[in-house]
Design a protein around this motif. Structure first.
Motif, mmCIF file in Angstrom:
data_model
loop_
_atom_site.group_PDB
_atom_site.id
_atom_site.type_symbol
_atom_site.label_atom_id
_atom_site.label_comp_id
_atom_site.label_asym_id
_atom_site.label_seq_id
_atom_site.Cartn_x
_atom_site.Cartn_y
_atom_site.Cartn_z
ATOM 1 N N LEU A 1 0.831 -1.205 0.000
ATOM 2 C CA LEU A 1 0.000 0.000 0.000
ATOM 3 C C LEU A 1 0.868 1.260 0.000
ATOM 4 N N LYS A 2 0.592 2.161 -0.927
ATOM 5 C CA LYS A 2 1.287 3.446 -0.991
ATOM 6 C C LYS A 2 0.236 4.547 -1.078
ATOM 7 N N ALA A 3 0.529 5.699 -0.487
ATOM 8 C CA ALA A 3 -0.436 6.797 -0.507
ATOM 9 C C ALA A 3 -0.783 7.200 -1.937
ATOM 10 N N SER A 4 0.194 7.184 -2.815
ATOM 11 C CA SER A 4 -0.032 7.621 -4.194
ATOM 12 C C SER A 4 -0.709 6.554 -5.050
ATOM 13 N N ARG B 1 0.817 4.211 -6.403
ATOM 14 C CA ARG B 1 1.825 3.703 -7.351
ATOM 15 C C ARG B 1 2.928 3.019 -6.550
ATOM 16 N N SER C 1 9.780 1.747 -8.905
ATOM 17 C CA SER C 1 10.344 1.488 -10.238
ATOM 18 C C SER C 1 10.926 0.083 -10.301
ATOM 19 N N GLN D 1 11.574 3.449 -15.697
ATOM 20 C CA GLN D 1 11.381 4.046 -14.371
ATOM 21 C C GLN D 1 9.926 3.897 -13.923
ATOM 22 N N TYR D 2 9.068 3.422 -14.817
ATOM 23 C CA TYR D 2 7.632 3.292 -14.573
ATOM 24 C C TYR D 2 7.333 2.571 -13.252
ATOM 25 N N ALA D 3 6.521 3.203 -12.416
ATOM 26 C CA ALA D 3 6.075 2.577 -11.172
ATOM 27 C C ALA D 3 4.643 2.101 -11.377
ATOM 28 N N LEU E 1 0.385 -3.399 4.287
ATOM 29 C CA LEU E 1 1.475 -2.511 4.703
ATOM 30 C C LEU E 1 2.670 -3.385 5.057
ATOM 31 N N GLN F 1 4.756 12.683 -2.941
ATOM 32 C CA GLN F 1 4.457 11.661 -1.929
ATOM 33 C C GLN F 1 5.516 11.798 -0.842
ATOM 34 N N GLN G 1 2.476 8.542 5.597
ATOM 35 C CA GLN G 1 2.813 8.824 4.198
ATOM 36 C C GLN G 1 1.632 9.551 3.573
ATOM 37 N N TYR H 1 0.049 11.589 0.088
ATOM 38 C CA TYR H 1 0.098 11.918 -1.338
ATOM 39 C C TYR H 1 -0.771 13.157 -1.517
#
Lengths: 165, 195
Positions: free
Chosen positions: A111-114, A116, A119, A126-128, A136, B69, B117, B119
């Motif tokens: 899990l990421k806030a963005s 994405r 890489s 570099q694509y994520a 988590l 982020q 975190q 974004y």
């Protein structure tokens, strides 16, 4: 994924299931895949030897996290390959790659806030990729679930529980 | 098992051990190249690689109205402030320091000490307007380190039981059959290898 224990369980499960199809996959070879699953986390050297310390000493930008990518993992697998006998290189290379790939894949689901991941295919791109955000890195349940999967796999494949062996 | 079967008068210039050493040197160099190459990568939001707290620290005005982020430890809750150490390559060396960022519009309550975190977009005053966030309680990080260490120990034991190495050959060999831990102690006190 999360913690190294989950990564070790995943590699154990995948590789032990391979033993159903390929008889040569002994517990010793399963260990190779588990070691392969540790490869991307060599990037954790950062915790004791900071990127900046190495980078400033070299006079070049430096990121241990480069080892936690397709390129870094591939080179690390090759290091393992040349350390074993020529006759074993194909098997060991394949299993190390399986372990390392399972680690990179599981981490791409964090899990990421963005939304994405990271890489993962560098240096190809570099694509994520988007992450489904399944867990988590500090969640407890992935190690319980993967541990149960590993245990059941062990029962079936190595202990002959059920119809195999 | 010794793979070095050629005598000193072999037509090959390099022994298998030297070739292996050379190969290792090349690969370790490549691995270093990966670390340097990846260290040179700069954020690119178009491919999902967003600027982070370090990017903001060295270029505070460079990302206004852009998505970032940022990750850090909550040090204040009203208003929410996160803190993190950064090291960013600028020009010819790493700049290191600590950055504090104000977070606005957070959709969750947070406690000091937890990891957060966020974004969102950078506002003209340098604060971050949160769009989505992820938080981790402080004590769970300890859990992760403990079980990871256990996993390391487990795989190390499996390796030692099933494989053995030779410093002279710079090589790893599969044991004919896995040994028990007691067996390893006996091997240590006597002959060291079963290869």
């Amino acid at each position: 994924m999360p913690d190294l224990l989950s990564h070790a369980f995943i590699a154990y499960t995948l590789c032990t299931l391979l033993a159903l199809r390929y008889e040569w996959v002994s517990p010793q070879y399963v260990t190779v895949a588990m070691a392969g699953a540790f490869i991307p986390d060599m990037a954790k050297i950062e915790l004791v030897l900071d990127d900046a310390v190495v980078g400033n000493a070299l006079g070049l930008p430096f990121a241990w996290s480069g080892l936690h990518t397709l390129g870094g993992a591939a080179v690390s697998v090759l290091i393992g390959v040349i350390l074993v006998r020529p006759a074993e290189r194909t098997r060991v290379g394949g299993l190390l790659a399986l372990g390392a790939a399972s680690h990179l894949t599981a981490d791409a689901f964090l899990l990421k806030a963005s939304g994405r991941s990271y890489s993962v295919f560098w240096p190809l791109t570099q694509y994520a990729p988007p992450t489904p955000g399944l867990y988590l890195s500090t969640d407890l349940w992935p190690s319980v679930v993967t541990g149960m999967a590993a245990f059941v796999t062990w029962l079936i494949v190595r202990r002959g529980f059920g119809c195999w062996k | 098992m010794n793979v070095n079967l050629r005598g000193p008068h072999s037509s090959d210039v390099l022994s298998p051990r030297s070739r292996r050493l050379l190969g290792l040197g090349v690969l370790v160099g490549l691995l270093g190249g990966c670390a340097v190459g990846f260290g040179s990568v700069t954020p690119n939001p178009a491919v999902g690689d967003y600027p982070n707290e370090g990017s903001l620290a060295v270029n505070p005005d460079g990302y206004v109205n852009e998505y970032v982020q940022v990750t850090g430890t909550v040090v204040q809750t009203d208003p929410v402030v996160i803190e993190d150490t950064y090291s960013v390559w600028v020009g010819d060396r790493y700049r290191r320091g600590t950055i504090r960022l104000h977070i606005v519009g957070l959709d969750r309550s947070v406690h000091p000490g937890q990891s957060l975190q966020v974004y969102g977009t950078v506002r003209p005053d340098g604060s971050v307007q949160a769009r989505t966030s992820v938080s981790v309680r402080a004590h769970k990080q300890l859990y992760m380190y403990v079980v990871s260490a256990l996993a390391g120990l487990w795989v190390l034991l499996r390796l030692v039981r099933g494989w053995t190495g030779s410093a002279a050959d710079l090589a790893l060999y599969q044991r004919a059959s896995p040994v028990t831990l007691g067996g390893i102690r006996r091997l240590r006190s006597g002959d060291d290898t079963d290869a």
